[in-house]
Motif scaffolding. Structure first.
Motif, PDB file in Angstrom:
ATOM      1  N   VAL A 248      40.118  43.910  33.246  1.00 54.02           N
ATOM      2  CA  VAL A 248      41.337  43.426  33.393  1.00 54.02           C
ATOM      3  C   VAL A 248      41.619  42.320  32.477  1.00 54.02           C
ATOM      4  N   ALA A 249      40.153  41.508  32.064  1.00 58.32           N
ATOM      5  CA  ALA A 249      40.486  40.595  31.025  1.00 58.32           C
ATOM      6  C   ALA A 249      40.754  41.141  29.533  1.00 58.32           C
ATOM      7  N   SER A 250      40.075  42.347  29.217  1.00 58.00           N
ATOM      8  CA  SER A 250      40.301  43.184  28.019  1.00 58.00           C
ATOM      9  C   SER A 250      41.983  43.760  28.033  1.00 58.00           C
ATOM     10  N   GLN A 251      42.324  44.121  29.022  1.00 58.31           N
ATOM     11  CA  GLN A 251      43.529  44.618  29.107  1.00 58.31           C
ATOM     12  C   GLN A 251      44.771  43.644  28.737  1.00 58.31           C
ATOM     13  N   LEU A 252      44.433  42.389  29.488  1.00 53.56           N
ATOM     14  CA  LEU A 252      45.224  41.127  29.173  1.00 53.56           C
ATOM     15  C   LEU A 252      45.255  40.805  27.726  1.00 53.56           C
ATOM     16  N   PHE A 253      44.129  40.843  26.998  1.00 51.41           N
ATOM     17  CA  PHE A 253      43.875  40.399  25.715  1.00 51.41           C
ATOM     18  C   PHE A 253      44.415  41.538  24.705  1.00 51.41           C
ATOM     19  N   ASP A 254      44.301  42.890  25.160  1.00 51.90           N
ATOM     20  CA  ASP A 254      44.981  43.737  24.079  1.00 51.90           C
ATOM     21  C   ASP A 254      46.396  43.521  24.148  1.00 51.90           C
ATOM     22  N   ARG A 255      46.940  43.233  25.349  1.00 54.21           N
ATOM     23  CA  ARG A 255      48.552  43.015  25.516  1.00 54.21           C
ATOM     24  C   ARG A 255      49.108  41.794  24.811  1.00 54.21           C
TER      25      ARG A 255
ATOM     26  N   ILE B 104      45.991  27.166  50.322  1.00 53.90           N
ATOM     27  CA  ILE B 104      46.756  28.123  51.245  1.00 53.90           C
ATOM     28  C   ILE B 104      46.241  29.523  51.086  1.00 53.90           C
ATOM     29  N   VAL B 105      46.288  29.944  49.750  1.00 55.15           N
ATOM     30  CA  VAL B 105      45.712  31.258  49.122  1.00 55.15           C
ATOM     31  C   VAL B 105      44.281  31.423  49.664  1.00 55.15           C
TER      32      VAL B 105
ATOM     33  N   ALA C  89      40.545  48.539  56.988  1.00 61.02           N
ATOM     34  CA  ALA C  89      40.830  48.713  55.426  1.00 61.02           C
ATOM     35  C   ALA C  89      41.764  48.104  54.736  1.00 61.02           C
ATOM     36  N   LEU C  90      41.626  47.391  53.737  1.00 61.09           N
ATOM     37  CA  LEU C  90      42.619  46.621  52.971  1.00 61.09           C
ATOM     38  C   LEU C  90      43.035  47.333  51.692  1.00 61.09           C
ATOM     39  N   LEU C  91      44.421  47.388  51.593  1.00 58.89           N
ATOM     40  CA  LEU C  91      44.981  47.847  50.161  1.00 58.89           C
ATOM     41  C   LEU C  91      45.634  46.508  49.733  1.00 58.89           C
ATOM     42  N   ILE C  92      44.971  45.811  48.714  1.00 58.16           N
ATOM     43  CA  ILE C  92      45.697  44.737  48.138  1.00 58.16           C
ATOM     44  C   ILE C  92      46.425  44.889  46.799  1.00 58.16           C
ATOM     45  N   VAL C  93      47.589  44.555  46.735  1.00 60.26           N
ATOM     46  CA  VAL C  93      48.366  44.405  45.375  1.00 60.26           C
ATOM     47  C   VAL C  93      48.381  42.941  44.872  1.00 60.26           C
ATOM     48  N   GLU C  94      47.735  42.625  43.802  1.00 53.22           N
ATOM     49  CA  GLU C  94      47.880  41.350  43.624  1.00 53.22           C
ATOM     50  C   GLU C  94      47.837  41.189  42.050  1.00 53.22           C
ATOM     51  N   GLN C  95      48.521  40.056  41.338  1.00 57.74           N
ATOM     52  CA  GLN C  95      48.234  39.994  40.069  1.00 57.74           C
ATOM     53  C   GLN C  95      47.175  38.856  39.956  1.00 57.74           C
ATOM     54  N   HIS C  96      47.047  37.971  40.842  1.00 54.94           N
ATOM     55  CA  HIS C  96      45.910  37.082  40.543  1.00 54.94           C
ATOM     56  C   HIS C  96      44.530  37.707  41.057  1.00 54.94           C
ATOM     57  N   VAL C  97      43.816  38.376  40.289  1.00 52.67           N
ATOM     58  CA  VAL C  97      42.755  39.201  40.856  1.00 52.67           C
ATOM     59  C   VAL C  97      41.599  38.793  41.307  1.00 52.67           C
ATOM     60  N   SER C  98      41.341  37.415  41.012  1.00 51.32           N
ATOM     61  CA  SER C  98      39.791  37.000  41.644  1.00 51.32           C
ATOM     62  C   SER C  98      39.619  37.211  42.876  1.00 51.32           C
ATOM     63  N   HIS C  99      40.471  36.480  43.859  1.00 47.69           N
ATOM     64  CA  HIS C  99      40.337  36.782  45.388  1.00 47.69           C
ATOM     65  C   HIS C  99      40.321  38.366  45.788  1.00 47.69           C
ATOM     66  N   ALA C 100      41.069  39.409  45.221  1.00 46.96           N
ATOM     67  CA  ALA C 100      41.291  40.461  45.580  1.00 46.96           C
ATOM     68  C   ALA C 100      39.872  41.174  45.344  1.00 46.96           C
ATOM     69  N   LEU C 101      39.310  40.798  43.981  1.00 43.95           N
ATOM     70  CA  LEU C 101      38.117  41.641  43.814  1.00 43.95           C
ATOM     71  C   LEU C 101      37.030  41.159  44.485  1.00 43.95           C
ATOM     72  N   ALA C 102      36.891  40.004  44.875  1.00 43.28           N
ATOM     73  CA  ALA C 102      35.999  39.472  45.782  1.00 43.28           C
ATOM     74  C   ALA C 102      35.875  40.241  47.053  1.00 43.28           C
ATOM     75  N   LEU C 103      36.898  40.752  47.492  1.00 45.36           N
ATOM     76  CA  LEU C 103      36.935  41.403  49.009  1.00 45.36           C
ATOM     77  C   LEU C 103      36.765  43.051  48.664  1.00 45.36           C
ATOM     78  N   CYS C 104      37.308  43.592  47.303  1.00 43.29           N
ATOM     79  CA  CYS C 104      37.260  45.077  47.562  1.00 43.29           C
ATOM     80  C   CYS C 104      36.189  45.874  46.927  1.00 43.29           C
ATOM     81  N   GLU C 105      36.010  47.016  47.330  1.00 43.79           N
ATOM     82  CA  GLU C 105      35.218  47.756  46.623  1.00 43.79           C
ATOM     83  C   GLU C 105      35.186  48.486  45.329  1.00 43.79           C
TER      84      GLU C 105
END
Length: 199
Positions: free
Chosen positions: A191-198, A135-136, A152-168
């Motif tokens: 994003v990966a380093s931020q999650l790792f640091d957290r 569905i996603v 124009a798209l403003l996408i708020v998303e925790q699961h970032v892979s789909h959003a990054l594929a669309l956005c500039e």
């Protein structure tokens, strides 16, 4: 993460919450502090987090109500048919109460109302939350179609892979503050380093 301020940003961008600082510009027009209907007239469409449908009305009745307001009575039939072209799964359920649809189908219904109105800007808040991957994928494919048509798209998303594929561009929020911004091509590692640091 939850509590980072993502939904607040979406609400500020659609006029539901007034900003405490800065300005909100839509195509160069300053709408800071304006009522939400001014944002709608300017072409801002907000697909909110959750399932914003009328549960006791059928799928077709939900669409009819929305399109009568936005497209006028003469545009309702074409709007409904366009909706079913975009999401054929909804066509099979056009006579079912929206409250009986699955979570993914309800998100499709709330999103397709926004998409058919051809807005200048779509604010999509947590579209993938709790949905099956198939569905996603379908929802994001339709967002890509919108983007390619000039929306124009403003996408708020925790699961970032789909959003990054669309956005500039991407912005990473933490506790209400922007802790990083840059091109989407550079965002994955950040994003990966931020999650790792957290963690």
């Amino acid at each position: 993460a939850n509590g980072a301020g993502k939904t607040t940003v979406a609400r500020v961008a659609s006029g539901l919450v007034a900003p405490t600082a800065g300005a909100v510009l839509v195509d160069g027009t300053d709408l800071t502090g304006a009522q939400p209907h001014r944002f709608v007239r300017a072409g801002v469409a907000h697909a909110t987090e959750g399932r914003s449908v009328f549960a006791s009305l059928t799928v077709e009745e939900n669409l009819r109500l929305s399109y009568q307001r936005s497209l006028g009575r003469a545009g309702v039939a074409a709007g409904i048919e366009r909706s079913f072209e975009l999401f054929p799964a909804l066509a099979k359920r056009r006579d079912r109460d929206a409250g009986t649809l699955s979570g993914g189908e309800q998100r499709m219904l709330s999103l397709v109302r926004v998409m058919v109105e051809s807005p200048a800007i779509v604010i999509a808040d947590e579209l993938s939350l709790g949905l099956a991957q198939i569905i996603v994928d379908e929802i994001y494919a339709q967002l890509a179609t919108l983007r390619d048509a000039g929306t124009a798209l403003l996408i708020v998303e925790q699961h970032v892979s789909h959003a990054l594929a669309l956005c500039e561009r991407a912005l990473l929020l933490e506790h209400g503050a922007i802790v990083w911004e840059g091109s989407s091509a550079d965002a994955g590692d950040r994003v990966a380093s931020q999650l790792f640091d957290r963690g």
